[in-house]
Write a protein that holds these residues in place. Structure first.
Motif, PDB file in Angstrom:
ATOM      1  N   VAL A   1      37.887  49.519  28.217  1.00  0.00           N
ATOM      2  CA  VAL A   1      37.876  50.614  28.787  1.00  0.00           C
ATOM      3  C   VAL A   1      37.888  50.265  30.457  1.00  0.00           C
ATOM      4  CG1 VAL A   1      36.316  52.780  29.271  1.00  0.00           C
ATOM      5  CG2 VAL A   1      36.567  51.625  27.049  1.00  0.00           C
ATOM      6  N   PRO A   2      38.308  50.819  31.260  1.00  0.00           N
ATOM      7  CA  PRO A   2      38.275  50.416  32.529  1.00  0.00           C
ATOM      8  C   PRO A   2      36.957  50.938  33.248  1.00  0.00           C
ATOM      9  CG  PRO A   2      39.916  52.227  32.426  1.00  0.00           C
ATOM     10  CD  PRO A   2      39.361  51.855  30.824  1.00  0.00           C
ATOM     11  N   VAL A   3      36.782  49.961  34.179  1.00  0.00           N
ATOM     12  CA  VAL A   3      35.332  50.153  34.743  1.00  0.00           C
ATOM     13  C   VAL A   3      35.503  51.208  36.010  1.00  0.00           C
ATOM     14  CG1 VAL A   3      33.656  48.890  36.381  1.00  0.00           C
ATOM     15  CG2 VAL A   3      34.833  47.786  34.450  1.00  0.00           C
ATOM     16  N   GLU A   4      34.385  52.161  35.911  1.00  0.00           N
ATOM     17  CA  GLU A   4      34.545  53.015  37.025  1.00  0.00           C
ATOM     18  C   GLU A   4      33.659  52.471  38.319  1.00  0.00           C
ATOM     19  OE1 GLU A   4      32.591  56.868  35.553  1.00  0.00           O
ATOM     20  OE2 GLU A   4      34.351  57.006  34.337  1.00  0.00           O
ATOM     21  N   LEU A   5      34.203  52.244  39.303  1.00  0.00           N
ATOM     22  CA  LEU A   5      33.473  51.996  40.440  1.00  0.00           C
ATOM     23  C   LEU A   5      33.657  52.967  41.657  1.00  0.00           C
ATOM     24  CD1 LEU A   5      35.342  48.354  40.667  1.00  0.00           C
ATOM     25  CD2 LEU A   5      32.906  48.947  40.297  1.00  0.00           C
ATOM     26  N   TYR A   6      32.545  53.001  42.493  1.00  0.00           N
ATOM     27  CA  TYR A   6      32.908  53.619  43.668  1.00  0.00           C
ATOM     28  C   TYR A   6      33.602  53.265  44.632  1.00  0.00           C
ATOM     29  CZ  TYR A   6      28.528  55.746  41.603  1.00  0.00           C
ATOM     30  OH  TYR A   6      27.527  56.767  40.945  1.00  0.00           O
ATOM     31  N   PRO A   7      34.266  54.300  45.298  1.00  0.00           N
ATOM     32  CA  PRO A   7      35.334  53.757  46.361  1.00  0.00           C
ATOM     33  C   PRO A   7      34.718  52.949  47.557  1.00  0.00           C
ATOM     34  CG  PRO A   7      35.432  56.254  46.202  1.00  0.00           C
ATOM     35  CD  PRO A   7      34.226  55.624  45.233  1.00  0.00           C
ATOM     36  N   ARG A   8      33.321  52.907  47.798  1.00  0.00           N
ATOM     37  CA  ARG A   8      32.916  51.878  48.598  1.00  0.00           C
ATOM     38  C   ARG A   8      32.195  50.667  48.381  1.00  0.00           C
ATOM     39  NH1 ARG A   8      29.002  55.835  52.305  1.00  0.00           N
ATOM     40  NH2 ARG A   8      29.369  54.693  54.132  1.00  0.00           N
ATOM     41  N   PHE A   9      32.645  50.493  46.996  1.00  0.00           N
ATOM     42  CA  PHE A   9      32.204  49.238  46.291  1.00  0.00           C
ATOM     43  C   PHE A   9      32.633  47.883  47.164  1.00  0.00           C
ATOM     44  CE2 PHE A   9      33.184  45.740  43.359  1.00  0.00           C
ATOM     45  CZ  PHE A   9      31.829  45.565  42.856  1.00  0.00           C
ATOM     46  N   ARG A  10      31.899  46.959  47.320  1.00  0.00           N
ATOM     47  CA  ARG A  10      32.251  45.695  47.926  1.00  0.00           C
ATOM     48  C   ARG A  10      32.489  44.929  47.043  1.00  0.00           C
ATOM     49  NH1 ARG A  10      27.627  45.349  51.881  1.00  0.00           N
ATOM     50  NH2 ARG A  10      27.185  47.598  51.822  1.00  0.00           N
ATOM     51  N   GLY A  11      33.838  44.439  46.723  1.00  0.00           N
ATOM     52  CA  GLY A  11      34.105  43.259  45.974  1.00  0.00           C
ATOM     53  C   GLY A  11      34.777  42.140  46.672  1.00  0.00           C
ATOM     54  N   GLU A  12      35.551  41.425  46.140  1.00  0.00           N
ATOM     55  CA  GLU A  12      36.272  40.001  46.689  1.00  0.00           C
ATOM     56  C   GLU A  12      37.253  40.904  48.034  1.00  0.00           C
ATOM     57  OE1 GLU A  12      37.896  36.466  44.698  1.00  0.00           O
ATOM     58  OE2 GLU A  12      39.184  38.135  44.276  1.00  0.00           O
ATOM     59  N   HIS A  13      36.959  40.061  48.982  1.00  0.00           N
ATOM     60  CA  HIS A  13      37.822  40.471  50.103  1.00  0.00           C
ATOM     61  C   HIS A  13      39.234  40.241  49.852  1.00  0.00           C
ATOM     62  CE1 HIS A  13      33.834  39.137  51.475  1.00  0.00           C
ATOM     63  NE2 HIS A  13      34.164  40.027  52.631  1.00  0.00           N
ATOM     64  N   TYR A  14      40.264  40.711  50.901  1.00  0.00           N
ATOM     65  CA  TYR A  14      41.466  40.645  51.288  1.00  0.00           C
ATOM     66  C   TYR A  14      41.869  40.578  52.665  1.00  0.00           C
ATOM     67  CZ  TYR A  14      42.218  45.690  51.146  1.00  0.00           C
ATOM     68  OH  TYR A  14      42.208  47.011  51.641  1.00  0.00           O
ATOM     69  N   LEU A  15      42.907  39.929  52.795  1.00  0.00           N
ATOM     70  CA  LEU A  15      43.462  39.929  54.193  1.00  0.00           C
ATOM     71  C   LEU A  15      44.848  40.852  54.389  1.00  0.00           C
ATOM     72  CD1 LEU A  15      43.379  35.922  55.282  1.00  0.00           C
ATOM     73  CD2 LEU A  15      41.747  37.887  56.050  1.00  0.00           C
ATOM     74  N   ALA A  16      44.428  41.709  55.144  1.00  0.00           N
ATOM     75  CA  ALA A  16      45.527  42.774  55.186  1.00  0.00           C
ATOM     76  C   ALA A  16      46.617  42.366  56.206  1.00  0.00           C
ATOM     77  CB  ALA A  16      44.662  44.240  55.858  1.00  0.00           C
ATOM     78  N   ARG A  17      47.785  42.988  55.918  1.00  0.00           N
ATOM     79  CA  ARG A  17      48.817  43.046  56.794  1.00  0.00           C
ATOM     80  C   ARG A  17      49.198  44.105  57.395  1.00  0.00           C
ATOM     81  NH1 ARG A  17      52.061  38.357  55.105  1.00  0.00           N
ATOM     82  NH2 ARG A  17      51.130  37.495  53.363  1.00  0.00           N
ATOM     83  N   ASP A  18      49.995  44.026  58.707  1.00  0.00           N
ATOM     84  CA  ASP A  18      50.570  45.380  59.183  1.00  0.00           C
ATOM     85  C   ASP A  18      51.682  46.011  58.462  1.00  0.00           C
ATOM     86  OD1 ASP A  18      52.467  43.686  59.989  1.00  0.00           O
ATOM     87  OD2 ASP A  18      51.834  44.009  62.236  1.00  0.00           O
ATOM     88  N   GLU A  19      52.150  47.055  59.077  1.00  0.00           N
ATOM     89  CA  GLU A  19      53.299  47.986  58.519  1.00  0.00           C
ATOM     90  C   GLU A  19      54.717  46.935  58.724  1.00  0.00           C
ATOM     91  OE1 GLU A  19      52.810  48.663  62.668  1.00  0.00           O
ATOM     92  OE2 GLU A  19      51.367  48.953  60.926  1.00  0.00           O
ATOM     93  N   ASN A  20      54.653  45.861  59.400  1.00  0.00           N
ATOM     94  CA  ASN A  20      55.894  45.005  59.288  1.00  0.00           C
ATOM     95  C   ASN A  20      55.761  43.550  58.488  1.00  0.00           C
ATOM     96  OD1 ASN A  20      57.072  46.648  61.364  1.00  0.00           O
ATOM     97  ND2 ASN A  20      55.704  45.388  62.931  1.00  0.00           N
ATOM     98  N   GLY A  21      54.519  43.666  57.771  1.00  0.00           N
ATOM     99  CA  GLY A  21      54.318  42.693  57.019  1.00  0.00           C
ATOM    100  C   GLY A  21      53.479  41.309  57.697  1.00  0.00           C
ATOM    101  N   LYS A  22      53.393  41.469  58.758  1.00  0.00           N
ATOM    102  CA  LYS A  22      52.727  40.413  59.801  1.00  0.00           C
ATOM    103  C   LYS A  22      51.033  40.373  59.557  1.00  0.00           C
ATOM    104  CE  LYS A  22      56.329  39.274  62.205  1.00  0.00           C
ATOM    105  NZ  LYS A  22      57.148  38.143  62.377  1.00  0.00           N
ATOM    106  N   GLU A  23      50.510  39.285  59.407  1.00  0.00           N
ATOM    107  CA  GLU A  23      49.188  38.985  59.275  1.00  0.00           C
ATOM    108  C   GLU A  23      48.584  39.710  60.440  1.00  0.00           C
ATOM    109  OE1 GLU A  23      48.264  34.853  58.777  1.00  0.00           O
ATOM    110  OE2 GLU A  23      49.968  34.528  57.230  1.00  0.00           O
ATOM    111  N   ARG A  24      47.314  40.283  60.106  1.00  0.00           N
ATOM    112  CA  ARG A  24      46.607  41.229  61.146  1.00  0.00           C
ATOM    113  C   ARG A  24      45.566  40.024  61.960  1.00  0.00           C
ATOM    114  NH1 ARG A  24      46.050  46.608  61.293  1.00  0.00           N
ATOM    115  NH2 ARG A  24      47.335  47.893  59.967  1.00  0.00           N
ATOM    116  N   CYS A  25      45.233  39.021  61.204  1.00  0.00           N
ATOM    117  CA  CYS A  25      44.173  38.099  61.851  1.00  0.00           C
ATOM    118  C   CYS A  25      44.730  37.577  62.985  1.00  0.00           C
ATOM    119  CB  CYS A  25      43.700  37.150  60.527  1.00  0.00           C
ATOM    120  SG  CYS A  25      42.225  35.986  61.264  1.00  0.00           S
ATOM    121  N   VAL A  26      43.866  37.244  63.847  1.00  0.00           N
ATOM    122  CA  VAL A  26      44.282  36.744  65.286  1.00  0.00           C
ATOM    123  C   VAL A  26      43.189  35.662  65.558  1.00  0.00           C
ATOM    124  CG1 VAL A  26      45.437  38.548  66.045  1.00  0.00           C
ATOM    125  CG2 VAL A  26      43.039  38.498  66.615  1.00  0.00           C
ATOM    126  N   ALA A  27      42.579  35.222  64.510  1.00  0.00           N
ATOM    127  CA  ALA A  27      41.343  34.074  64.596  1.00  0.00           C
ATOM    128  C   ALA A  27      40.616  34.329  65.743  1.00  0.00           C
ATOM    129  CB  ALA A  27      42.252  32.983  64.872  1.00  0.00           C
TER     130      ALA A  27
END
Length: 168
Positions: free
Chosen positions: A41-67
């Motif tokens: 049965v799938p787990v019910e989580l709150y939308p603000r649950f803090r789990g494992e991170h991910y690095l996002a990309r912009d709308e063009n597929g480019k990495e957002r991180c600028v170090a």
């Protein structure tokens, strides 16, 4: 004679304490149990649950991180390791939005406390919390997640069998 009476009195107090503890325990037996049938049965989580991170990309597929190292500086557990580099190629050939990018971006989940300070500190919204909570490993070296893993974690995030609660 008084020592015998005091021993009897102490024994009676002990028996009374044990009886009170057992009464509490026995009062829970007839109540209905709440058991989650995970992973069926799938787990019910709150939308603000803090789990494992991910690095996002912009709308063009480019990495957002600028170090900029703000996430690493904000991390109280010192779990984020970044190595910056310059990429002077044209915009279309670069992996990121800016000429500066994170050549190495590692998060050590053996140290990370999932506090969210890195997410708040990032000026480019490059790092975010996902909803993955299944981070158990058999080797401590597997707790260090690299840039490629974190970039692909967004795709894994979309395919997870989770139910987000709406009463948050």
């Amino acid at each position: 004679m008084s020592s015998i009476l005091s021993e009897i009195f102490e024994a009676a107090k002990t028996v009374r304490a044990i009886a009170q503890g057992m009464a509490v325990t026995l009062s829970y037996i007839p109540k209905q149990k709440l058991t989650r049938q995970y992973p069926d049965v799938p787990v019910e989580l709150y939308p603000r649950f803090r789990g494992e991170h991910y690095l996002a990309r912009d709308e063009n597929g480019k990495e957002r991180c600028v170090a900029c190292f703000l996430c690493a500086a904000a991390c109280p557990a010192d779990a984020i390791y970044i190595e910056a580099d310059e990429d002077l190629r044209p915009y279309a050939e670069r992996p990121g939005m800016e000429p500066r990018y994170a050549r190495v971006y590692n998060i050590d989940y053996g140290r990370c406390i999932l506090c969210g300070y890195c997410v708040e500190a990032c000026p480019k919204d490059a790092i975010k919390h996902g909803h993955n909570f299944e981070m158990a490993v058999t080797n401590f070296a597997e707790l260090v997640k690299d840039k490629e893993y974190l970039l692909s974690n967004l795709e894994r995030e979309k395919t997870r069998n989770l139910t987000l609660r709406s009463d948050a």
